[in-house]
Design an enzyme around this catalytic site. Sequence first.
Site, mmCIF file in Angstrom:
data_model
loop_
_atom_site.group_PDB
_atom_site.id
_atom_site.type_symbol
_atom_site.label_atom_id
_atom_site.label_comp_id
_atom_site.label_asym_id
_atom_site.label_seq_id
_atom_site.Cartn_x
_atom_site.Cartn_y
_atom_site.Cartn_z
ATOM 1 N N LYS A 79 0.852 -1.199 0.000
ATOM 2 C CA LYS A 79 0.000 0.000 0.000
ATOM 3 C C LYS A 79 0.883 1.243 0.000
ATOM 4 O O LYS A 79 1.925 1.271 0.653
ATOM 5 C CB LYS A 79 -0.912 -0.020 1.227
ATOM 6 N N SER A 154 -9.811 1.960 2.721
ATOM 7 C CA SER A 154 -8.899 2.680 1.871
ATOM 8 C C SER A 154 -7.863 1.795 1.170
ATOM 9 O O SER A 154 -7.221 2.253 0.224
ATOM 10 C CB SER A 154 -8.159 3.724 2.715
ATOM 11 N N SER A 178 -10.095 -0.354 7.004
ATOM 12 C CA SER A 178 -9.492 -0.148 5.679
ATOM 13 C C SER A 178 -8.828 -1.371 5.055
ATOM 14 O O SER A 178 -8.482 -1.337 3.872
ATOM 15 C CB SER A 178 -8.467 0.983 5.744
#
Lengths: 498, 97, 479
Positions: A79, A154, A178
Site C-alpha cells: 500500500k 482505503s 481499511s
Amino acid sequence: MDILSLTALQLGKAIKEREASAADAVRAVLDRVKEVEPEVNSYVTLDEEGAFQQAEEVQRLIEAGEFTGPLAGVPVAVKDNICIEGQLTTCGSRILSNFKPVYTAEAVLNLKKAGAVVIGKTNMDEFAMGSTTETSYYGSTKNPHNLNHVPGGSSGGSCAAVAARECYYALGSDTGGSIRQPSSFCGVVGLKPTYGTVSRYGLVAYGSSLDQIGPVAKDVPDCAAILEIISSHDTKDSTSVKRKNYHFTEALTEDVKGLKIGIPRDYMGKGLDKEVEEAVRKAAKVLEENGAIVEEFDLSLVQYAIPAYYVIASAEASSNLERFDGVKYGYRTADYRDLHNMYKKTRSEGFGAEVKRRIMLGSFVLSSGYYDAYYLKALRTKALIKQAFDRAFEKYDVILGPTAPSTAPELGKSLTDPMKMYLGDIYTVAVNLAGLPAMSVPVGKDSRGLPIGIQLIGNSFQEKTLLRAAYMYECATEKWHETSANIGKEAQENGKTI
Amino acid sequence: MKNKITDEVIDYVGILAKLELSPAEKEAAKSDMEKMLDYIDTLNELDTEGITPMSHVFPVNNVFREDIVTNGNNREAILSNAPLRKDDSFEVPKTIG
Amino acid sequence: MAKQYETVIGLEVHVELATKTKIFCGCSTEFGGAPNTHTCPVCTGMPGSLPVLNKQVVEYAMAIGLASNCKITQVCKFDRKNYFYPDNPQNYQISQLYLPIARDGYLEIESGGLKKKVCIHEMHMEEDAGKLVHDEWDDTSLVDYNRSGVPLVEIVSEPDMRSAEEVISYLEKLRMMIQYLGASDCKLQEGSMRADVNLSVREAGSETLGTRTEMKNLNSFKAIARAIEGERERQIELLEEGKPVIQETRRWDDNKEHSYAMRSKEDAQDYRYFPEPDLVPIVISDEWIAEIKSRQPELRSEKLERYKAEFDIPQYDAEIITESKRMADIFEAATAVCKKPKKVANWLMVETLRLLKEHNMEPEDIRFSPENLGKLVELTEAGTINSSVAKEVFEKIFTDNINPEKYVEENGLKTVNDEGAMKAAIEKAIADNPKSVEDYLGGKEKAIGFLVGQVMKAMKGKANPGMVNQMLKEALQEH
Ligand SMILES: [Mg+2]
Ligand SMILES: [Zn+2]
C-alpha cells in the site's frame, strides 16, 4: 500450470521445488498488470526493473539455501502509505506526489528478510481517508469483480490487485476497517492484527492509536503465513508489543470443536443488506455444523463507535498531517507571499476534499473550549466500547458478523454524501477503538456477482483463534479465490456478463 | 441542525489547520461540520460519568531507548526531498519581519 | 502623589539536558555541528517515523525535580502541542501538559539579605526546536534541524518574584543546582538555559494580579534584568495613562532595550494539546525514585560542609569555591595533587576569579586541567619558583593549559639560590644606592624594599625574595 492461479504459499513451494522461478512469477504478474491495469488501476507505482532485480537476487539466495521461508520469491504489492527507501510513496495524495522516503518500513524489511519481491505500490484513499479508493489523487481503483463498482477502501488498491491476480498478496493498513472492508468487497482475505503486533515504523500515520498494517491474501493459509512474516517486536515503535508467539500458521488446523461464537444481534438488524445477512448466517451454520457453538448476543454501544471513531481519528489525523507543509518534502505551491501564505496554499492545493474535511473536524474538536466536550467524551466512549468487548469475550472466543452492511457500491455514489459513507464502517471501527484483531473472509457473492465477506473478531492477541475458524470455514466450503474476478482475457473469452 | 458553524469558526479553524478554503468550500465545510457534530453529539446519550478517558488500549508502559548515539551524518538523505534547499539547509520564506 | 507599584514575576526556564543523544532518536546532541548533520527521519519529522523516549532524559528530569523539592508524577505522559513553524519539523512539539513529570516544588533564594521561597508550579520534559538563520538580503530563512529534538526540561515557577534581583537570584540558584546534578551545563549564551519572563504590575497592597505579558529572547542575566525594568516601566506607563495591558508574548531586543509584541493574526495561540499517541505512559515506581535519590550527587550545601571539615578551609573560602560546580571540581582535583587545600583555594579565589573577569568568562568556560594548578602549588611550596614567577606561570596555565614543571624548566624560571651571585648583586645594590642605605640605617625600615627590588631586578626576578631580604639585612648591618 497456470502460475497466476496459485496462492502465495503454492507459488513459494513451486519456486522452492524449482517448478517455477521468482522471475517467472514476476513476469506473469507484470503481464497480468499490463493486461488489466488500464481497467482496474490498482497501482500508483510499478517497479518493473526493480522487481526483476529482486527476483534474481532472491532466486540466488533461495538456491544458496539462505531463503528457506514459505513465501521466498513470491511477488507482493505494498500500500502506498508504507515507506520503501527510494521509491515513490504518495499516500494517494498530491502533496506527496514527489516524495521518496529515505528509509524502509519495518514491515517491508520483514518481508524482504523473508525473500519477498516487491513489485509496486498500490492505490488508496488519500491518506487512508475514505472507504472507496475514490479519494486518491491518482484516480479511482475499480472492483475487479465489477468494474462499475468501487473496490472499497482505503486499501482498495491492495485488495483489487490481489483479486485481479496482479500480485500474490499485498500489505494494507487498517484504521477503521481499511483492510477488512475492501477485502470483503473484493472477495479476498484481509486481517487487521491486534494493535502493536505489526510495527507502524514507516507507515505514514493517519490515526496513530488505531492504525495497523496487515495482510491481504487470496486465502486463509496465505494470510497466516504473511502475518507470521510481518509481525515483530520493533524497538523503533514504542507501541509495538512483544508477543509470546508469532507462529500464526500453527492455527491452520481443521478443528473448531467447542469454539464459542457470538453473533451480535446489533450487527444483524436495521441497515444490513438482506443478501449479506443471509450469507453471514449461512457461514455461521457451516461453523456450527463443524462443531462450533453459535449464539446471538447483545454487544451494545454499536451506534456510538462511528462518532467516537471520527472524533479520535480526525483529531489525530489533523495533528499527524501538520508535517505536510512544503518545507521538508513533498509538494510546495508555486507562488506565495510569505510563510503563512505558503503553508496555506501548499496545503490547500496539496490535500483533497475528504482530507481537508477531516483535518478541519479534527482541528475543531481539539480547539480550546471543545476538547472536553468532544475529544475526551470520545476517549471515554472508547473505554466503554472496550469494556463491552471485554464482557463479550468472557463468553465467546470469536465474534462473527458482516464486514460491511452491503456489497460494493457503484462508483461515484458514495462521496456525495460523506455521512452515509461513514456509516458503512459501522461494523469495523469499534475493533480499532478496542485494538482487537479481526479479519474478513469471503463467503459468497450477491445476486449482482459482488463478493460478500464475514468479519471475525477476536480478543486481543487471539489472531490464531480467528485463523482457525476462518480456515475451518474455508476447508468446509469452496475456495473463493479459485473463481477469479471476471476481467481481462477471461472476461472477453467468457463474454462480459455484468 | 443543532450545531451552527459560523464563518468566524471556519476561518478560525482554517488558521489552526493552515487551510485556505474557497467560498464554495467554506459553505460545504460549514454544512459538513454541522452534520458531523450533530452526529457526534449522539455520544451525549451515553453516561460517561466517572469513566477514565482511554488513550492507549494496552497497558504498555516505560518503553525507553538507552542514551547511545546510533545515527551518523544523514544530511544528504534528509535534504534529498527538500522542495527548496540552500547550501545545507531547508529554505523557507523569511520567518520574522 | 504618584502611585506605588509592585512587580509580580514568574519564570519559565528551559534547560537543555546533558544527554549524549536527542530525546526521541539516536542523533547526537553535540553543539555546533555543520547544518543538518545531526539529523534522522525522527527529528526531521519524516512521514512514518516514530519517537522512542531516551531514558536518561527521564532520569535527569527526576533528579532536577527531586532537588527542587517537587513531587514526582508517578504516572506521567507526553502530549502534543500543535503550532506551525518551520523550526518545528512535525508542526507539533512533543511536550507535557496534563501529567508533567514533577509538580509543586520550591527553591530557597536569598535576595537583599533576606531568604525567601520561590515555588515551582511544575516541570515538564519536551523537545527543542531547530535553528532558523535569517538571510536579510534574500528575504528567506534557512532551517537547520541539528537542535531539533534536543531534550529540554521546562521549569515553571509560581509568580513569586518581585524584582530583577530576586529573578537573578532564583536563576543562579537553579543553575547551580542543575550544574551540580550534572543534568545540564546551563550556558545562557549557547542557549542551554533560557528564561521566559512573565511579568505584571499591580498597585502596592493589591491582592489581585494584573494582566501579564510573556517576554522571550533573553539570553543573559543582564538582558533579563534590563527586560524586567523596561517591561515594568512600559506597563506602569500604560496603567497611568488609563490604557489596558494586553496579555501577549513580547520579544525583547536587548540592543534597542525595548520589547515588541510577537502577535500576528496567523497565530491563534490555540495549541490543541492532546495525548501523544506514539508514546506510552511512564510509570515511575517508588524504587526508581529511591534509586535516583541515592545516585544524586553531593549538592552545594553538603559539599560546603565537607570542605570545611575535610580540608579545613574557612567558611568564606568554601562558599566562594562551591558557588560553581566547575570550581569545586577543580579545587578537589588540584588538592588531590598537591595536598594543600588552602593554597589551591587562594589560587581559585584570587587569580582565577580575576582572570575570569578579565576574559569575560564563566567558571564553566575554564579549560585548564586541575593537575597543572596542583603542580604549580607544589612548585611554589617547594620554593622552586617565587610568587611573582608563579603568577606569571598561572596565567599561562589559565590561557594555554601549559604544564608548569615543563614551562618553568624550559623558560629558566627557577629561583636562583646561588649565594655568590646574590652577594654580588647585593653589594652592587648597596654601592649604587647610598641614599637608600643611609635612609635604612637612619631608621627608615621601609627603604629596604627599594633595595630588595634592585637585587631582584639584577637577578631577573628568579631569586628567592625571603633569602634576598635576609641577606640584604645582614649586609647592611655589616655596612
Ligand atoms: Mg514549552
Ligand atoms: Zn534524529
